[in-house]
Design an enzyme around this catalytic site. Structure first.
Site, short mmCIF file in Angstrom:
data_model
loop_
_atom_site.label_atom_id
_atom_site.label_comp_id
_atom_site.label_asym_id
_atom_site.label_seq_id
_atom_site.Cartn_x
_atom_site.Cartn_y
_atom_site.Cartn_z
N GLU A 1 0.81 -1.23 0.00
CA GLU A 1 0.00 0.00 0.00
C GLU A 1 0.84 1.28 0.00
O GLU A 1 0.69 2.14 0.87
CB GLU A 1 -0.96 -0.02 1.20
CG GLU A 1 -1.89 -1.22 1.20
CD GLU A 1 -2.72 -1.34 2.47
OE1 GLU A 1 -2.60 -0.46 3.34
OE2 GLU A 1 -3.48 -2.31 2.58
N ASN B 1 2.10 -4.78 -3.38
CA ASN B 1 0.69 -5.09 -3.09
C ASN B 1 -0.08 -3.81 -2.81
O ASN B 1 0.39 -2.94 -2.08
CB ASN B 1 0.63 -6.02 -1.87
CG ASN B 1 -0.71 -6.71 -1.71
OD1 ASN B 1 -1.24 -7.26 -2.68
ND2 ASN B 1 -1.25 -6.70 -0.51
N HIS C 1 -10.61 -6.13 -1.85
CA HIS C 1 -11.63 -6.10 -0.80
C HIS C 1 -12.84 -5.39 -1.40
O HIS C 1 -12.76 -4.20 -1.72
CB HIS C 1 -11.14 -5.34 0.43
CG HIS C 1 -9.92 -5.95 1.07
ND1 HIS C 1 -9.96 -7.13 1.75
CD2 HIS C 1 -8.64 -5.52 1.12
CE1 HIS C 1 -8.75 -7.42 2.21
NE2 HIS C 1 -7.92 -6.45 1.85
N GLU D 1 -6.10 -10.54 -1.60
CA GLU D 1 -6.83 -10.39 -0.33
C GLU D 1 -8.34 -10.33 -0.58
O GLU D 1 -9.05 -9.51 -0.01
CB GLU D 1 -6.37 -9.14 0.41
CG GLU D 1 -4.88 -9.10 0.72
CD GLU D 1 -4.45 -7.87 1.50
OE1 GLU D 1 -5.32 -7.27 2.18
OE2 GLU D 1 -3.26 -7.51 1.43
#
Length: 777
Positions: free
Chosen positions: A159, A200, A236, A264
């Site tokens: 991130e 990521n 997500h 994820e």
């Protein structure tokens, strides 16, 4: 079935496949996600907890049975590994790594460098920049070295970006500068050359600023020799997500030579969840899996937890939950069964294009092939990245002289049946303008072009591969318009010996005519060209969405390919954009409901109670100072005794932001109870609002079709209700938008109470017959 429904079928065929025959019988014997994924050479996994593995036998058994890869949930977070400086505790991470080794599973280490989950000694310490860099290097190399050969994949940096795609102003950036990113990858590679190193990120599944920022970041890192092997997409998502652009975004990163992974995945649902919501959730999981399977370099699909009993969602998002594949008792939910079916049964469709250049690449000089066939085209004389069909979507722009794109070799056998389609916007008629061609030895085996001598679109095929040979042609009956996006489809039917030319999805000519002997074709063995012929004739204007089929395209498919919408939100249980542009809507608040549509089908229209709205983010959707059309099916809520809708204040169906107000508003007017299309003279400061109103009052509780049309060529605004023209405004200008589209509200208020269905936007003025078709129930 409406013509635009056929377009959805065509798009789905490019993603969804089927399995029949003996392979289907064998696939039916697959009973776990692990078996289904392994048969494809794919990894499927979940984030897992060391404490759950240790204390919950049922959890442990399910992890072993269902997954061939596992991700550490929190065990590799810095605050867990090194809560006190210099004192590492690897016990929990070891339990997961040892469990995976015992069960033949790969391990994904999550994460080495993150702005969050840092120990207090680190965030409150007074370290110099050099000291902090040494601390980071020591941490990365200590952890990676300990698990060398045992952790296959590392999410090295997690991130690093803000929502606008710029570097996140977090702990590491503020103290070490952007160089910490490259350093972390180099340090990890130095101690474990065999591990796959990923960056990521979340909220990068759409064609928006954050995804583009990530693309530029990893492209720059790779160009500088930084060992980034892959990019992880957290995914997500909400129950209402469509993931329309995910497959295309994954492909863009794979085209950089990177592996990609869904890292994820979870899909949160308002709790308690009902059967309809769980079925919707299952489709989101399926869409994610289909997007991954469609991209050969997508290596894994990992969920963030697999049982609702241990999900992170309820604590993070109060009122939400049920986000995983299994219920709290480890029973299979519809999402599990749907994901298993996709992993087991999906096959790449055999009827899609053999080459497909969207030409909306995010810059550079290589047009990637979205078909998966590997026919990338090298651009010359220009670069990709011109804004064209939509304000935030690129196209290839030709200068009419030295521009074009070319493949390394032939794409289609021109002696057999084939079809070529493209969106084009012609800017000059002074010379022959070639849209597409494929080389023979002496001349192009075919050309699709504008012909100035006849002022027509022309599909031409020479009789032989010789400059002296004659040419067969089919021409459009309509005159090409300048600076207007037009769709062309050229078809060679070898079985019939016929050529066909479609313009905007309508067949305009077939040759030879019926009753005459069929024609024959020949094979051009040279490269395929976009915006150019082998003789150097170049296109002047924009070219977008070029597709090549090794088969005949029929009338229904030609019409579907010519779908002119630049946004379509069907609200069939989700807020996704089903047009080519994949600009999914984002609900505010996140929880929205659905109701029956005008055909009575449940959960197929958006339900609005005066609090929910849909935003289309990522920049402007329409150029509002150019011609456009906005259409929608609307049903207002309960009626008063006079038949007018209840509620005070105007109710906006759709609007797009300017600087201080919407640049248009399609709405219900509360003061007179009528439908209205309003456009301000200017989008800032004092202004008037030229308005077109419906002839009759709006009727509550009834599905009504609205269409707002701005024709920049005429300088007129028009409003249609149920396909009937209500009036034309004398206003002659429309202010340019500066922001995004809203559904159910304007930037200054006016929330709608009722239901919405099939909202569409077009970057042109639709013709009356087109509006009538859309208004047909």
């Amino acid at each position: 079935m409406r013509w635009w429904m056929a377009a959805l079928v065509v798009g789905a065929q490019l993603v969804v496949g089927t399995m029949v025959g003996p392979d289907a019988a064998a696939a039916a014997e697959v009973t776990t996600l692990r078996e289904a994924a392994a048969a494809r050479g794919l990894q499927v996994g979940s984030a897992v907890s060391a404490s759950a593995l240790e204390t919950d036998p049922a959890y442990r058994d399910r992890v072993a049975a269902e997954f061939n890869t596992v991700t550490t949930e929190n065990e590799f977070k810095w605050s867990v590994l090194e809560p006190v400086r210099g004192r590492y505790d690897f016990s929990r991470a070891d339990r997961i790594v040892d469990f995976a080794a015992a069960h033949g599973q790969a391990v994904r280490g999550q994460t080495l460098v993150w702005h969050s989950s840092l120990p207090e000694w680190l965030t409150t310490g007074t370290f110099s920049q050099a000291e902090l860099r040494d601390i980071l290097r020591n941490h990365v190399q200590t952890v990676v070295s300990r698990y060398r050969g045992r952790v296959a994949v590392w999410d090295v940096v997690n991130e690093p970006l803000a929502e606008d795609g710029t570097p996140r102003d977090g702990f590491w950036l503020s103290r070490l500068g952007l160089g910490y990113l490259a350093d972390a990858f180099h340090w990890a590679r130095a101690v474990d050359p065999a591990a796959q190193l990923y960056l990521n990120e979340y909220s990068t599944e759409t064609n928006a600023a954050k995804a583009r920022g990530l693309y530029e970041l990893v492209r720059d890192l790779r160009a500088r020799g930084v060992p980034v092997d892959g990019v992880g997409f957290q995914t997500h998502k909400l129950l209402t997500s469509r993931l329309s652009a995910l497959g295309d975004v994954l492909r863009r990163f794979a085209d950089l030579g990177l592996d990609v992974a869904i890292t994820e995945l979870d899909v949160r649902v308002p709790v308690p969840a009902d059967a309809t919501e769980l079925a919707q959730q299952a489709e989101v999981y399926a869409w994610a899996a289909q997007a991954c399977l469609a991209v050969p370099r997508c290596r894994s699909i990992t969920t963030w937890g697999f049982t609702d009993a241990r999900s992170w969602i309820p604590a993070q998002y109060p009122g939400w939950g049920a986000a995983t594949l299994l219920d709290e008792s480890l029973g299979a939910k519809p999402a599990y069964r749907r994901l298993l079916a996709v992993l087991r049964d999906w096959q790449r469709p055999g009827t899609g294009p053999v080459a497909w250049w969207r030409l909306d690449d995010w810059g550079g000089t290589t047009a990637s092939d979205a078909s998966g066939s590997g026919h990338s085209a090298v651009v010359s004389g220009t670069t990709l990245g011109w804004y064209e069909r939509q304000p935030t979507t690129f196209a290839l722009r030709g200068d009419g002289a030295g521009t074009g794109a070319v493949t390394a070799g032939p794409v289609v056998d021109t002696a057999r049946s084939y079809a070529v389609s493209a969106w084009v916007s012609l800017t000059s008629k002074t010379a022959r303008r070639v849209v597409a061609s494929q080389d023979g030895a002496a001349r192009s085996a075919f050309t699709l072009s504008y012909e100035p001598s006849t002022d027509r679109w022309v599909f031409a095929v020479p009789l032989a591969d010789s400059v002296q040979a004659g040419v067969r042609t089919v021409s459009s009956t309509s005159v090409p318009a300048v600076n207007r996006w037009t769709h062309l489809t050229a078809v060679w039917n070898a079985g019939w010996g016929r050529m066909q030319l479609y313009v905007d999805g309508v067949l305009e000519m077939t040759a030879p005519p019926s009753g005459q002997p069929p024609a024959t074709g020949w094979t051009g063995r040279g490269p395929f060209r976009i915006g150019r012929s082998s003789a150097g004739e170049a296109f002047a204007g924009g070219i977008s969405d070029v597709r090549v089929f090794a088969r005949v395209v029929d009338a229904a498919e030609a019409a579907a390919l010519a779908d002119a919408a630049v946004g379509r939100w069907t609200f069939d249980g989700h807020t996704g954009d089903e047009s080519w542009f994949s600009r999914d809507g984002f609900p505010r608040p996140e929880q929205v409901g659905f109701t029956a549509d005008r055909a009575g089908r449940p959960a197929r229209a958006l339900l609005l109670t005066g609090t929910e709205v849909i935003d289309v983010r990522g920049g402007m959707t329409l150029w509002t100072d150019r011609s456009y059309t906005v259409t929608a099916w609307v049903r207002l809520t309960d009626a008063n005794r006079d038949g007018r809708p209840d509620g005070a204040g105007d109710q906006v169906v759709a609007s797009q932001d300017g600087r201080e107000r919407g640049t248009f508003q399609l709405q219900y007017e509360s003061d007179n109870g009528r439908w209205a299309y309003k456009v301000p003279v200017t989008d800032s400061g004092p202004t008037g609002w030229p308005t077109v109103e419906s002839l009759a009052p709006a009727v509550a509780g009834r599905w009504t079709h609205l269409a707002a049309v701005w024709n920049a060529g005429w300088g007129r605004f028009q409003l249609y209700v149920d396909g009937v023209l209500q009036g034309t405004s004398a206003a002659t200008t429309s202010p340019p938008a500066t922001g995004g589209l809203h559904v159910g509200v304007s930037m200054t208020g006016g929330r709608l109470t009722g239901a919405l269905d099939d909202v569409q936007v077009h970057q042109r003025a639709l013709q009356p017959h087109e509006i009538t078709t859309l208004a047909t129930p």
